[in-house]
Scaffold this motif. Structure first.
Motif, PDB file in Angstrom:
ATOM      1  N   GLY A  74      -9.687  24.531 -29.161  1.00 24.67           N
ATOM      2  CA  GLY A  74     -10.155  24.443 -27.781  1.00 24.67           C
ATOM      3  C   GLY A  74      -9.738  25.647 -26.962  1.00 24.67           C
ATOM      4  O   GLY A  74     -10.512  26.158 -26.144  1.00 24.67           O
ATOM      5  N   VAL A  75      -8.519  26.129 -27.194  1.00 19.74           N
ATOM      6  CA  VAL A  75      -8.050  27.331 -26.498  1.00 19.74           C
ATOM      7  C   VAL A  75      -8.908  28.527 -26.904  1.00 19.74           C
ATOM      8  O   VAL A  75      -9.352  29.308 -26.055  1.00 19.74           O
ATOM      9  CB  VAL A  75      -6.550  27.587 -26.801  1.00 19.74           C
TER      10      VAL A  75
ATOM     11  N   ALA B  69     -13.963  17.175 -30.552  1.00 20.30           N
ATOM     12  CA  ALA B  69     -14.150  17.529 -31.957  1.00 20.30           C
ATOM     13  C   ALA B  69     -13.206  18.634 -32.404  1.00 20.30           C
ATOM     14  O   ALA B  69     -13.011  18.827 -33.590  1.00 20.30           O
ATOM     15  CB  ALA B  69     -15.586  17.961 -32.204  1.00 20.30           C
ATOM     16  N   LEU B  70     -12.626  19.359 -31.467  1.00 19.05           N
ATOM     17  CA  LEU B  70     -11.774  20.495 -31.804  1.00 19.05           C
ATOM     18  C   LEU B  70     -10.300  20.153 -31.631  1.00 19.05           C
ATOM     19  O   LEU B  70      -9.936  19.290 -30.828  1.00 19.05           O
ATOM     20  CB  LEU B  70     -12.105  21.691 -30.908  1.00 19.05           C
TER      21      LEU B  70
ATOM     22  N   GLU C 215     -16.150  29.651 -39.249  1.00 13.04           N
ATOM     23  CA  GLU C 215     -14.936  30.013 -39.981  1.00 13.04           C
ATOM     24  C   GLU C 215     -13.811  28.997 -39.796  1.00 13.04           C
ATOM     25  O   GLU C 215     -12.756  29.142 -40.387  1.00 13.04           O
ATOM     26  CB  GLU C 215     -14.462  31.393 -39.540  1.00 13.04           C
ATOM     27  N   GLU C 216     -14.004  28.015 -38.974  1.00  9.55           N
ATOM     28  CA  GLU C 216     -12.940  27.054 -38.656  1.00  9.55           C
ATOM     29  C   GLU C 216     -12.903  25.901 -39.655  1.00  9.55           C
ATOM     30  O   GLU C 216     -13.898  25.581 -40.288  1.00  9.55           O
ATOM     31  CB  GLU C 216     -13.149  26.480 -37.245  1.00  9.55           C
TER      32      GLU C 216
ATOM     33  N   LEU D 164     -11.415  30.907 -24.580  1.00 11.17           N
ATOM     34  CA  LEU D 164     -11.253  32.358 -24.529  1.00 11.17           C
ATOM     35  C   LEU D 164     -12.455  33.093 -25.120  1.00 11.17           C
ATOM     36  O   LEU D 164     -12.519  34.324 -25.075  1.00 11.17           O
ATOM     37  CB  LEU D 164      -9.986  32.778 -25.278  1.00 11.17           C
ATOM     38  N   GLY D 165     -13.397  32.363 -25.695  1.00  9.05           N
ATOM     39  CA  GLY D 165     -14.581  32.972 -26.275  1.00  9.05           C
ATOM     40  C   GLY D 165     -14.330  33.567 -27.652  1.00  9.05           C
ATOM     41  O   GLY D 165     -15.094  34.404 -28.109  1.00  9.05           O
TER      42      GLY D 165
END
Length: 115
Positions: free
Chosen positions: A90-91, A84-85, A102-103, A95-96
């Motif tokens: 995904g990166v 889905a990303l 907000e995306e 990395l959290g």
């Protein structure tokens, strides 16, 4: 014949104005619940991806209406499905640093959401 105001229920607490922020917040809460149910029952694959992004859009709209205290009390969105990303999202997720509210959806999903 019934009086025009006789069928109102003044005890329910909702204003008569459907554009009031309280009414809009309730409608968005219901829309989020329905989107979450659609996501939970979606078939794996593209249907699940689209359902997750619909849920994300409703959550983002709902967050704009809520005060800061209520925003913090909301549970986190479920984890996005595998595909889905976008690559960069995904990166950020690994990395959290991904903030799903907000995306924006990747282009291949955004086109399907508009259709």
């Amino acid at each position: 014949m019934v009086e025009p105001g006789a069928l109102r229920r003044p005890w329910h607490g909702a204003p008569d104005n459907p554009e009031a922020p309280a009414v809009a917040a309730l409608r968005l809460q219901r829309a989020e619940v329905e989107a979450l149910l659609a996501f939970r029952h979606a078939e794996p694959g593209e249907e699940e991806n689209l359902a997750w992004w619909r849920l994300q859009r409703v959550r983002a709209a709902r967050l704009k209406l809520l005060p800061a205290g209520e925003r913090a009390a909301l549970p986190a969105l479920p984890a996005p499905p595998a595909h889905a990303l976008s690559w960069w999202q995904g990166v950020k997720q690994r990395l959290g640093r991904l903030k799903p509210e907000e995306e924006a959806p990747p282009g291949f999903i955004a086109r399907r959401l508009k259709a």
